[in-house]
Design a protein around this motif. Structure first.
Motif, PDB file in Angstrom:
ATOM      1  N   LYS A  61      10.574   4.863  -8.980  1.00  0.00           N
ATOM      2  CA  LYS A  61      11.981   5.571  -8.842  1.00  0.00           C
ATOM      3  C   LYS A  61      12.129   6.267  -9.944  1.00  0.00           C
ATOM      4  O   LYS A  61      12.642   7.559 -10.136  1.00  0.00           O
ATOM      5  N   GLU A  62      11.754   5.968 -11.120  1.00  0.00           N
ATOM      6  CA  GLU A  62      11.747   6.634 -12.356  1.00  0.00           C
ATOM      7  C   GLU A  62      11.130   7.846 -12.191  1.00  0.00           C
ATOM      8  O   GLU A  62      11.412   9.108 -12.719  1.00  0.00           O
ATOM      9  N   PHE A  63       9.836   7.798 -11.535  1.00  0.00           N
ATOM     10  CA  PHE A  63       8.995   9.073 -11.404  1.00  0.00           C
ATOM     11  C   PHE A  63       9.932  10.284 -10.621  1.00  0.00           C
ATOM     12  O   PHE A  63       9.651  11.386 -10.943  1.00  0.00           O
ATOM     13  N   ARG A  64      10.436   9.656  -9.573  1.00  0.00           N
ATOM     14  CA  ARG A  64      10.984  10.692  -8.458  1.00  0.00           C
ATOM     15  C   ARG A  64      12.224  11.178  -8.985  1.00  0.00           C
ATOM     16  O   ARG A  64      12.341  12.168  -9.104  1.00  0.00           O
ATOM     17  N   ALA A  65      12.856  10.091  -9.775  1.00  0.00           N
ATOM     18  CA  ALA A  65      14.298  10.762 -10.485  1.00  0.00           C
ATOM     19  C   ALA A  65      13.902  11.900 -11.439  1.00  0.00           C
ATOM     20  O   ALA A  65      14.811  12.677 -11.708  1.00  0.00           O
ATOM     21  N   ASN A  66      12.776  11.473 -12.039  1.00  0.00           N
ATOM     22  CA  ASN A  66      12.596  12.575 -13.401  1.00  0.00           C
ATOM     23  C   ASN A  66      11.988  13.790 -12.749  1.00  0.00           C
ATOM     24  O   ASN A  66      11.355  14.736 -13.642  1.00  0.00           O
TER      25      ASN A  66
ATOM     26  N   GLN B 272       0.722  -1.119  -0.029  1.00  0.00           N
ATOM     27  CA  GLN B 272       0.111  -0.115   0.055  1.00  0.00           C
ATOM     28  C   GLN B 272       0.775   1.192  -0.057  1.00  0.00           C
ATOM     29  O   GLN B 272       0.624   2.173  -0.590  1.00  0.00           O
ATOM     30  N   TYR B 273       1.722   1.337   0.811  1.00  0.00           N
ATOM     31  CA  TYR B 273       2.934   2.253   0.592  1.00  0.00           C
ATOM     32  C   TYR B 273       3.636   2.389  -0.592  1.00  0.00           C
ATOM     33  O   TYR B 273       3.821   3.636  -1.265  1.00  0.00           O
ATOM     34  N   VAL B 274       3.823   1.261  -1.275  1.00  0.00           N
ATOM     35  CA  VAL B 274       4.328   1.575  -2.738  1.00  0.00           C
ATOM     36  C   VAL B 274       3.384   2.316  -3.670  1.00  0.00           C
ATOM     37  O   VAL B 274       3.696   2.807  -4.624  1.00  0.00           O
ATOM     38  N   GLN B 275       2.187   1.679  -3.440  1.00  0.00           N
ATOM     39  CA  GLN B 275       1.151   2.518  -4.202  1.00  0.00           C
ATOM     40  C   GLN B 275       0.975   4.175  -3.873  1.00  0.00           C
ATOM     41  O   GLN B 275       0.234   4.890  -4.829  1.00  0.00           O
ATOM     42  N   ASN B 276       1.524   4.470  -2.847  1.00  0.00           N
ATOM     43  CA  ASN B 276       1.493   5.936  -2.525  1.00  0.00           C
ATOM     44  C   ASN B 276       3.086   6.406  -2.944  1.00  0.00           C
ATOM     45  O   ASN B 276       3.382   7.645  -2.222  1.00  0.00           O
ATOM     46  N   GLY B 277       3.931   5.673  -3.647  1.00  0.00           N
ATOM     47  CA  GLY B 277       5.267   6.171  -4.099  1.00  0.00           C
ATOM     48  C   GLY B 277       6.290   5.553  -3.311  1.00  0.00           C
ATOM     49  O   GLY B 277       7.252   6.166  -3.680  1.00  0.00           O
ATOM     50  N   LEU B 278       6.424   4.945  -2.480  1.00  0.00           N
ATOM     51  CA  LEU B 278       7.513   4.290  -1.870  1.00  0.00           C
ATOM     52  C   LEU B 278       8.588   3.430  -2.878  1.00  0.00           C
ATOM     53  O   LEU B 278       7.901   2.901  -3.727  1.00  0.00           O
TER      54      LEU B 278
END
Length: 402
Positions: free
Chosen positions: A254-259, A150-156
């Protein structure tokens, strides 16, 4: 590993649960991953039927999440519209309109109330002495994999075993998700609410996963409803992700945050687009690998569960169910050792296709607002990382123009 705690009352099908007084405002505070969604769905679907027995479901949806987030001074999910006080005020108006009838307010996000002052305000607004708090509990070893995905579904972006290391072995155990132990150190959760409402107005229900409808029967008994009035409501969107689906999403994070893409994009296109569509259209098959908790973490969680059971057992609250379940070291079939080839997370082509389609459908149906302007620069002068970010902003701009 078990405690000496015994059950206070046997499950509802034993017929010994005393119903709450008429006019009670039953406040179900979760916490997360303890059967909250199933109860919310069942009560919402049966709201007209339960009303005939003097029980009101004042929310207009299955889960009044925005209202409760506002009440607890919490922000929404990443990229979602921020909840406002008006969300909470509207729910309070409907609760008050129920008059002297019994009403049920259920949200796992009540467990996120930061302190006793917030709890006191919430209880006071809901009716003070009329409020009875209900806490549902499951063993931590069963909660942890569900809560991680669930945390991963919120960006973890952290992997499961690394996340377990931080939650169980790296003091002060608050990174990367400080909310986890605030929610799931269940003895402290019960203690915070008991200090406000008093232990005599708290009921703790230990959920037995072997009895899939046991929680429904317990709610019926507490509310004075006929047996089997509450029925499970279909909700594919709430199913847990498989290991492969979660890993796909984690790498996308990871890609989302990196970009440095905008959070609105994540909310609309990823969580409410790709993930939601994939959940609704693809059911895990027998070959899909579930998230497996290593034995050391199961044992560590059981030790904490034993402490939780002992402290709740001595708190003076009403307990329904077997507290020993919270500290039992028990592996499900999916947790037992399997051949190495069976543990490789491989996402099914159909699931990947449905996730991609979910993005496209969300982009077409719900344009995302974003005002950040892309830098003026030629393609040849732009790094790959910067190019992805610029393209993301241009995509959002085009959606807005639509």
């Amino acid at each position: 590993m078990e405690t000496d705690c015994t059950r206070d009352e046997i499950p509802a099908n034993g017929g010994v649960i005393t119903p709450l007084p008429t006019g009670t405002r039953l406040l179900h505070i979760g916490p997360h991953k303890t059967g909250t969604t199933s109860i919310q769905g069942a009560l919402f679907e049966a709201r007209d039927e339960v009303a005939r027995y003097g029980v009101e479901w004042p929310a207009t949806t299955r889960h009044p999440m925005e209202a409760v987030l506002a009440a607890c001074d919490r922000t929404g999910m990443m990229g979602d519209t921020a909840p406002t006080a008006r969300h909470w005020e509207r729910l309070l108006e409907r609760v008050r309109a129920s008059g002297r009838r019994t009403s049920v307010i259920s949200s796992e996000f009540f467990a996120d109330a930061p302190d006793e002052a917030t709890i006191g305000r919430i209880v006071g607004q809901l009716g003070g002495d009329r409020v009875h708090v209900l806490v549902t509990l499951r063993p931590l070893a069963r909660i942890m994999p569900s809560q991680w995905q669930q945390y991963v579904q919120n960006g973890l972006r952290m992997g499961y075993e690394d996340w377990l290391e931080h939650m169980l072995r790296k003091p002060p155990y608050d990174k990367p998700n400080p909310s986890f132990w605030h929610r799931h150190r269940h003895d402290r959760l019960v203690g915070r609410w008991a200090r406000v409402v008093g232990p005599e107005r708290i009921t703790v229900v230990v959920v037995d996963d072997r009895d899939r409808e046991g929680l429904m029967r317990t709610f019926e008994a507490l509310l004075g409803l006929p047996a089997h009035l509450l029925r499970p409501a279909p909700d594919a969107a709430n199913r847990s992700l498989t290991l492969a689906e979660t890993e796909m999403l984690r790498n996308l994070n990871k890609e989302f945050r990196a970009n440095e893409l905008p959070e609105e994009l994540y909310s609309q296109l990823v969580r409410n687009g790709a993930v939601m569509h994939m959940k609704n259209t693809c059911a895990p098959g027998p070959g899909d690998v579930k998230i497996r908790t290593p034995q050391w973490a199961v044992e560590a969680a059981a030790e904490i569960g034993a402490e939780i059971a002992e402290r709740i057992g001595g708190a003076g609250v009403r307990v329904i169910g077997d507290m020993r379940l919270l500290s039992a070291v028990q592996l499900s079939a999916t947790q037992k050792s399997a051949p190495p080839t069976a543990t490789e997370p491989r996402i099914a082509p159909e699931a990947a296709a449905q996730a991609l389609y979910g993005v496209l459908a969300a982009a077409a149906a719900a344009p995302v607002r974003h005002t950040a302007a892309a830098k003026s620069r030629t393609v040849h002068q732009t790094s790959s990382k910067e190019l992805v970010r610029v393209l993301g902003h241009r995509c959002l701009k085009r959606l807005r123009l639509r």
